[in-house]
Structure formats: C-alpha cells, structure tokens
Design a protein around this motif. Sequence first.
Motif, PDB file in Angstrom:
ATOM      1  N   MET A  40      15.212 -10.412  12.966  1.00 34.13           N
ATOM      2  CA  MET A  40      15.778 -10.724  14.277  1.00 34.13           C
ATOM      3  C   MET A  40      16.789  -9.641  14.650  1.00 34.13           C
ATOM      4  O   MET A  40      17.662  -9.299  13.860  1.00 34.13           O
ATOM      5  N   SER A  41      16.647  -9.108  15.848  1.00 36.84           N
ATOM      6  CA  SER A  41      17.586  -8.056  16.226  1.00 36.84           C
ATOM      7  C   SER A  41      18.843  -8.669  16.847  1.00 36.84           C
ATOM      8  O   SER A  41      18.794  -9.716  17.486  1.00 36.84           O
ATOM      9  N   ARG A  42      19.923  -7.985  16.641  1.00 37.81           N
ATOM     10  CA  ARG A  42      21.198  -8.477  17.166  1.00 37.81           C
ATOM     11  C   ARG A  42      21.260  -8.226  18.662  1.00 37.81           C
ATOM     12  O   ARG A  42      20.747  -7.220  19.146  1.00 37.81           O
ATOM     13  N   PRO A  43      21.897  -9.145  19.397  1.00 41.08           N
ATOM     14  CA  PRO A  43      22.004  -8.911  20.849  1.00 41.08           C
ATOM     15  C   PRO A  43      22.872  -7.692  21.144  1.00 41.08           C
ATOM     16  O   PRO A  43      23.894  -7.468  20.485  1.00 41.08           O
ATOM     17  N   LEU A  44      22.430  -6.901  22.104  1.00 35.83           N
ATOM     18  CA  LEU A  44      23.134  -5.666  22.443  1.00 35.83           C
ATOM     19  C   LEU A  44      23.886  -5.818  23.766  1.00 35.83           C
ATOM     20  O   LEU A  44      23.448  -6.524  24.664  1.00 35.83           O
ATOM     21  N   CYS A  45      24.992  -5.123  23.882  1.00 32.18           N
ATOM     22  CA  CYS A  45      25.693  -5.037  25.155  1.00 32.18           C
ATOM     23  C   CYS A  45      24.830  -4.202  26.094  1.00 32.18           C
ATOM     24  O   CYS A  45      24.427  -3.093  25.747  1.00 32.18           O
ATOM     25  N   PRO A  46      24.522  -4.720  27.295  1.00 31.49           N
ATOM     26  CA  PRO A  46      23.626  -3.967  28.190  1.00 31.49           C
ATOM     27  C   PRO A  46      24.255  -2.680  28.705  1.00 31.49           C
ATOM     28  O   PRO A  46      23.544  -1.788  29.170  1.00 31.49           O
ATOM     29  N   ARG A  47      25.583  -2.566  28.614  1.00 30.55           N
ATOM     30  CA  ARG A  47      26.236  -1.385  29.179  1.00 30.55           C
ATOM     31  C   ARG A  47      26.346  -0.262  28.148  1.00 30.55           C
ATOM     32  O   ARG A  47      25.839   0.836  28.365  1.00 30.55           O
ATOM     33  N   CYS A  48      26.997  -0.524  27.016  1.00 25.28           N
ATOM     34  CA  CYS A  48      27.187   0.548  26.033  1.00 25.28           C
ATOM     35  C   CYS A  48      26.082   0.555  24.980  1.00 25.28           C
ATOM     36  O   CYS A  48      26.021   1.463  24.146  1.00 25.28           O
ATOM     37  N   LEU A  72      26.714  -6.626  20.447  1.00 24.08           N
ATOM     38  CA  LEU A  72      27.796  -7.284  21.194  1.00 24.08           C
ATOM     39  C   LEU A  72      29.057  -7.426  20.350  1.00 24.08           C
ATOM     40  O   LEU A  72      30.173  -7.328  20.851  1.00 24.08           O
ATOM     41  N   SER A  73      28.876  -7.660  19.041  1.00 23.88           N
ATOM     42  CA  SER A  73      30.040  -7.812  18.162  1.00 23.88           C
ATOM     43  C   SER A  73      30.823  -6.509  18.029  1.00 23.88           C
ATOM     44  O   SER A  73      31.967  -6.502  17.586  1.00 23.88           O
ATOM     45  N   HIS A  74      30.201  -5.374  18.376  1.00 20.92           N
ATOM     46  CA  HIS A  74      30.872  -4.076  18.267  1.00 20.92           C
ATOM     47  C   HIS A  74      30.878  -3.347  19.616  1.00 20.92           C
ATOM     48  O   HIS A  74      30.832  -2.120  19.658  1.00 20.92           O
ATOM     49  N   CYS A  75      30.923  -4.123  20.685  1.00 17.63           N
ATOM     50  CA  CYS A  75      30.906  -3.536  22.029  1.00 17.63           C
ATOM     51  C   CYS A  75      32.110  -2.607  22.215  1.00 17.63           C
ATOM     52  O   CYS A  75      33.228  -2.924  21.826  1.00 17.63           O
TER      53      CYS A  75
END
Length: 198
Positions: free
Chosen positions: A1-9, A13-16
């Motif tokens: 399962m891939s970790r959710p990513l911040c759509p901007r950077c 998300l945990s390391h946005c």
Amino acid sequence: MSRPLCPRCCRPLSHCLCALIPSLDSRTRVLILQHPSEVKHALNTARLAALGLTNAELCVGEMFCELERLLNPPGYRSCLLFPGEGATVLAAAPNELPLQLVVPDGTWRKASKLLHVNPLLAALPQVMLPAGGVSRYRLRKAPMAGALSTIEAIVQALEVVEAPSAFGELLRPFEALIEGQIEAMGEEVFARNHLPNL
Ligand SMILES: [Zn+2]
C-alpha cells in the motif's frame, strides 16, 4: 500500500514540506525543464524551486513541442543555464530586459541530451554560475566536484542576477528534506556512502 502524498510538494503527507516553502518574487523568470525520469526522484529539488518562486514554471518532458512559446515570453530574454563552450558568466544586469533563466534539471549529462533533442534550446545563449559554489547536496553523488542541485543553482543564479537580493529562503524545504533523508538512512550508512574518503 502506498502512502498518501501531498498533492503540492509530492512528499508523503506525514513529511509534507509545504509549510517551509516560501513564496518569493523575482524580476528574473525561471523556467525549469525536467526529464520525466527525474519526477519520481525522492529529492525532486526542481519542484521545490518552482513552488517557492512566484515567477517560475516547471515543465516535464523530453522533447518540448511548446518550446517556442516557452522560450519567448513577452518582456524577457531567455538564457540557458549550462556551462557549454562560449557560456558567459552570469552577472547583474539591472538595466537590461529581465532574464528568463532556462534551467535543465538533473545532471549535465542529462542536460546535454535535452539540448541534443531540442535544437531551440541549444540555440539559446548560455550562461554559467561564477565558480566556487559549494553544494549542500550530500546525498546524490555529484558528477563533478562543486556540482550543485537544481535548486541550489537557481538560488545562486538569482542572487547574482538580482544582487543584493537574497533567495536563501528557497532552500529551507530542501535542507529539511536532506536532514530527513540522512536521519532515515542512519548516520553510519550515510558516512560510509556519501562522504569522501579522507
Ligand atoms: Zn506538501
């Protein structure tokens, strides 16, 4: 399962890193050309640079069909940041038409390929940074001593062209990214793989 990513950077998300990304104005426009193979790289510094500058654009591709338009924005003269033969050293030019600095992302080898398949790029006047820039980019083995990451090269170029303005703030997310990477891999492994043998 891939970790959710911040759509901007595009970081997990945990390391946005968005809170560290500034919004800096510049007279100089920055156009970054990125090869698709660089997009997924964990240290995508070109993206951080484009997000942190209001007058910047990031284009991903190999052969850029929109290049004629991209290289001729009204009110700017385009120069390619590339230390080829005949490249002139960047200098402040406050009275000239503002510069659009075209920056190929990735190694010089990749940049050379980009020039090869995009003749309009190869035809641009070339500029290079004054010698002596020291990289803080310790993770990726540099192709040559003193080679800079894309975001560092952009900061140095802007600080030359727009002296005495400072653009160091642009590096904040990059520095956090590097510290995070070093922690994640462990100091010992880092020292073994990424520091020069003294
Ligand atoms: Zn983010």
